[in-house]
Design an enzyme around this catalytic site. Structure first.
Site, PDB file in Angstrom:
ATOM      1  N   THR A  72      40.794  44.273  47.617  1.00 28.93           N
ATOM      2  CA  THR A  72      40.155  44.656  46.354  1.00 28.93           C
ATOM      3  C   THR A  72      38.696  45.036  46.587  1.00 28.93           C
ATOM      4  OG1 THR A  72      41.620  43.215  45.100  1.00 28.93           O
ATOM      5  CG2 THR A  72      39.516  43.758  44.063  1.00 28.93           C
ATOM      6  N   ASN A 152      52.874  49.124  46.475  1.00 28.34           N
ATOM      7  CA  ASN A 152      53.206  47.710  46.668  1.00 28.34           C
ATOM      8  C   ASN A 152      54.374  47.242  45.808  1.00 28.34           C
ATOM      9  OD1 ASN A 152      50.956  48.313  44.819  1.00 28.34           O
ATOM     10  ND2 ASN A 152      51.165  46.166  44.225  1.00 28.34           N
ATOM     11  N   GLN A 180      49.046  47.681  52.218  1.00 23.08           N
ATOM     12  CA  GLN A 180      50.437  47.276  52.507  1.00 23.08           C
ATOM     13  C   GLN A 180      50.957  47.851  53.824  1.00 23.08           C
ATOM     14  OE1 GLN A 180      52.353  45.101  50.967  1.00 23.08           O
ATOM     15  NE2 GLN A 180      51.204  44.756  49.084  1.00 23.08           N
ATOM     16  N   SER A 200      43.750  44.093  54.160  1.00 24.15           N
ATOM     17  CA  SER A 200      43.631  42.713  53.703  1.00 24.15           C
ATOM     18  C   SER A 200      44.464  41.840  54.633  1.00 24.15           C
ATOM     19  CB  SER A 200      44.171  42.626  52.272  1.00 24.15           C
ATOM     20  OG  SER A 200      43.990  41.338  51.771  1.00 24.15           O
ATOM     21  N   ALA A 201      43.816  40.863  55.285  1.00 23.02           N
ATOM     22  CA  ALA A 201      44.506  40.091  56.329  1.00 23.02           C
ATOM     23  C   ALA A 201      45.724  39.335  55.821  1.00 23.02           C
ATOM     24  CB  ALA A 201      43.514  39.101  56.962  1.00 23.02           C
ATOM     25  N   HIS A 202      45.686  38.881  54.567  1.00 19.37           N
ATOM     26  CA  HIS A 202      46.793  38.029  54.109  1.00 19.37           C
ATOM     27  C   HIS A 202      48.103  38.784  53.896  1.00 19.37           C
ATOM     28  CE1 HIS A 202      46.937  38.737  49.601  1.00 19.37           C
ATOM     29  NE2 HIS A 202      45.727  39.196  49.834  1.00 19.37           N
ATOM     30  N   THR A 238      26.508  36.109  54.598  1.00 18.35           N
ATOM     31  CA  THR A 238      26.895  35.559  55.908  1.00 18.35           C
ATOM     32  C   THR A 238      28.379  35.802  56.137  1.00 18.35           C
ATOM     33  OG1 THR A 238      25.164  33.922  55.760  1.00 18.35           O
ATOM     34  CG2 THR A 238      26.973  33.434  57.286  1.00 18.35           C
ATOM     35  N   CYS A 328      52.820  38.523  34.021  1.00 22.37           N
ATOM     36  CA  CYS A 328      53.373  37.473  33.164  1.00 22.37           C
ATOM     37  C   CYS A 328      52.246  36.780  32.411  1.00 22.37           C
ATOM     38  CB  CYS A 328      54.074  36.428  34.011  1.00 22.37           C
ATOM     39  SG  CYS A 328      55.722  36.907  34.419  1.00 22.37           S
TER      40      CYS A 328
HETATM   41  N1  PLP Z   1      46.031  47.324  47.346  1.00 21.37           N
HETATM   42  C1  PLP Z   1      47.344  47.078  47.422  1.00 21.37           C
HETATM   43  C2  PLP Z   1      48.287  48.199  47.642  1.00 21.37           C
HETATM   44  C3  PLP Z   1      47.816  45.773  47.308  1.00 21.37           C
HETATM   45  O1  PLP Z   1      49.118  45.524  47.384  1.00 21.37           O
HETATM   46  C4  PLP Z   1      46.883  44.723  47.109  1.00 21.37           C
HETATM   47  C5  PLP Z   1      47.343  43.331  46.924  1.00 21.37           C
HETATM   48  O2  PLP Z   1      48.372  43.084  46.334  1.00 21.37           O
HETATM   49  C6  PLP Z   1      45.515  45.035  47.052  1.00 21.37           C
HETATM   50  C7  PLP Z   1      45.129  46.347  47.177  1.00 21.37           C
HETATM   51  C8  PLP Z   1      44.479  43.963  46.855  1.00 21.37           C
HETATM   52  O3  PLP Z   1      44.345  43.217  48.001  1.00 21.37           O
HETATM   53  P1  PLP Z   1      43.662  41.748  47.959  1.00 21.37           P
HETATM   54  O4  PLP Z   1      44.712  40.808  47.450  1.00 21.37           O
HETATM   55  O5  PLP Z   1      43.301  41.463  49.372  1.00 21.37           O
HETATM   56  O6  PLP Z   1      42.489  41.833  47.074  1.00 21.37           O
END
Ligand code: PLP
Length: 385
Positions: A72, A152, A180, A200-202, A238, A328
C-alpha cells in the site's frame, strides 16, 4: 479440528528459513543503520546486502529499490510522487485495481485536479488494449498508466510488455502493481523497462510490515514521508532492518524454488477446477482465473451457481479459510467492486463468488476436503430451490 488455509492472496505463512534468518539477525544485530559506529555499520551492511540481492534478482540497480512498510505504501509513494514531483496530470487506470491504487488515484483527482480515466474491460475483466492505446493517444497531458500485473481477486494477468511498449511510444509513465506476482514469476524489471513496481513481503512467505517500491532511476520520485532522509531521501524513518532481511530471504527462497512451487500450485489449481466441475453442477469461474495461461496461478475465483452470503462462515465452521473477495461489515457481506465490475446484475443476484488462493504448502487432500464441503453446501441449495 483441521485447519485449511486457502487465502494466500491475503497473506502467506512465513517460510521457516525466513523466521530463522530474522531471529539470527535479531539476536546479533540491533544498531541503527544510520549510526556511523560499528553497531550501525553492521545493520547497514545487512540491509544493503539484502537490497543488492533483491536488485540482482530483478535485474535492476540496488538504488532503484526503496524499502517501505508494505504494498500500500509503495503504491501510494509511486502515484502521489508521480503527480506531485513528476508533473503527471492524467492517470489511466482500471476499475479492478486494489483499493490502495483506486483510492489514491481518486484522491489525486479530487485534490490535485488530475484527470482519471478508466480503461474499458473486455470479457471476463481483461484490459481492452485497443481502448488503452486510444486513450493514451487522445491527449498530450503527462500521463501515468497504473495497471496491476495480476488481479488479486480474479487473477487476470496483464500483458506488461504490451502496455510498456504503448507507454513508451506515447511518452507515458508506467506503474504496475506487482504485489501478487513478485516472487511468483521470474520478473526481469530491468528488461521490461517499466517505470514503477511494488512488492509486499507477506505475499511471498515473508514478514508483514515490509515491502519495496521499484523506482527506475531515470524516472525519479519524491518522498511522501520526510525526516531523516533514509532510503536516499525517498522514505524517511529508521529502517525495518529485520523486515528487510526477512524480505530478502523470502525473495531468495521464492526465486530458488519458483519452478517447483509453480508446477505444484498449477497442478493443484487444475485439480481444483476439475474436481469442482465434476462435483458441483453449474459451477463456473470468475474472470480468467480458470485459464492457467491467462491468470495468476495462485488464484482461482469460483462462481457457485446459487446465492449464499454466508458461505465464508459455513466454510470456516469446517476449518477452511478462503475469501469471498468481498468486504464484510456487521456480518453482512457485500459483493466486491471487482466482482461487481465484471458480472451482470443477474449473475450477482444468483451466484456466490469464492476466492481460493493457493501456496506451495497446500495439498490435494485439502482440496478434496474443500470440494466435499462445497458439494454438500451446493446440494443443500439445490434441494431448497
Ligand atoms: N496490491 C495488491 C494487488 C494486493 O493484493 C495487495 C494486498 O492485498 C496490496 C496491493 C496491498 O499490499 P499490503 O497488504 O502490503 O499493503
Amino acid at each position: 479440528m483441521q485447519k485449511i488455509y486457502l487465502d494466500n492472496a491475503a497473506t502467506t505463512p512465513m517460510h521457516p528459513e525466513v523466521i530463522d534468518e530474522m531471529s539470527r539477525c535479531m539476536k546479533n544485530i540491533f544498531g541503527n543503520p544510520s549510526s556511523t559506529h560499528v553497531f550501525g555499520r553492521e545493520a547497514k551492511a545487512r540491509m544493503e546486502l539484502s537490497r543488492k540481492k533483491i536488485a540482482e534478482a530483478l535485474n535492476v540497480l540496488p538504488s532503484e529499490i526503496i524499502f517501505t512498510s508494505c504494498g500500500t505504501e509503495s503504491n501510494n509513494l509511486i502515484i502521489r510522487s508521480s503527480v506531485d514531483y513528476l508533473g503527471v496530470t492524467r492517470i489511466i487506470t482500471s476499475p479492478l485495481e486494489h483499493k490502495c491504487v483506486k483510492e489514491t488515484t481518486h484522491e489525486m483527482e479530487a485534490s490535485r485536479q488530475v484527470e482519471v480515466l478508466k480503461v474499458n474491460l473486455g470479457e471476463n475483466g481483461s484490459v481492452d488494449y485497443d481502448d488503452l492505446e486510444s486513450k493514451l493517444k487522445s491527449s498530450g497531458k503527462k500521463t501515468l498508466v497504473t495497471l496491476m500485473h495480476a488481479n488479486n481477486e480474479i487473477g487476470n494477468l496483464l500483458d506488461v510488455e504490451r502496455v510498456q511498449r504503448m507507454c513508451e511510444e506515447t511518452g507515458a509513465l508506467f506503474h504496475t502493481d506487482t504485489v501478487q506476482t513478485i516472487g511468483h514469476y521470474p520478473l526481469d524489471l530491468g528488461k521490461l523497462k517499466i517505470d514503477f513496481a511494488s512488492c509486499s513481503a507477506h505475499k511471498l512467505h515473508g514478514p508483514k510490515g515490509i515491502g519495496f517500491a521499484y523506482i527506475k532511476k531515470s524516472t525519479g520520485s519524491h518522498p511522501q514521508i520526510t525526516g531523516g532522509g533514509q532510503e536516499r531521501g525517498l522514505r524517511s524513518g529508521t529502517e525495518n532492518v529485520y523486515g528487510v532481511v526477512g524480505l530478502a530471504k523470502a525473495f531468495e527462497m521464492a526465486v530458488k524454488d519458483l519452478d517447483e512451487h509453480k508446477k505444484h500450485i498449477e497442478e493443484l489449481k487444475s485439480y481444483t477446477v476439475e474436481q469442482l466441475k465434476k462435483n458441483i453442477p453449474g459451477v463456473e469461474f470468475n474472470g480468467l482465473s480458470a485459464d492457467l495461461n491467462k491468470s495468476l496461478y495462485t488464484v482461482l475465483n469460483v462462481r457457485l451457481p446459487f446465492k449464499d452470503a454466508l458461505i465464508g462462515f459455513e466454510l470456516e465452521l469446517k476449518g477452511i479459510a478462503v475469501s469471498q473477495g468481498s468486504a464484510c461489515s456487521s456480518g453482512a457481506s457485500k459483493v466486491s467492486a471487482v466482482i461487481e465490475a465484471i458480472l451482470s446484475p443477474e449473475q450477482i443476484e444468483t451466484t456466490t463468488p469464492v476466492r481460493i488462493s493457493f501456496s506451495c504448502y497446500n495439498t490435494k487432500e485439502e482440496i478434496d476436503v474443500l470440494v466435499g464441503v462445497l458439494q454438500k453446501i451446493s446440494e443443500k441449495h439445490l434441494v431448497t430451490h
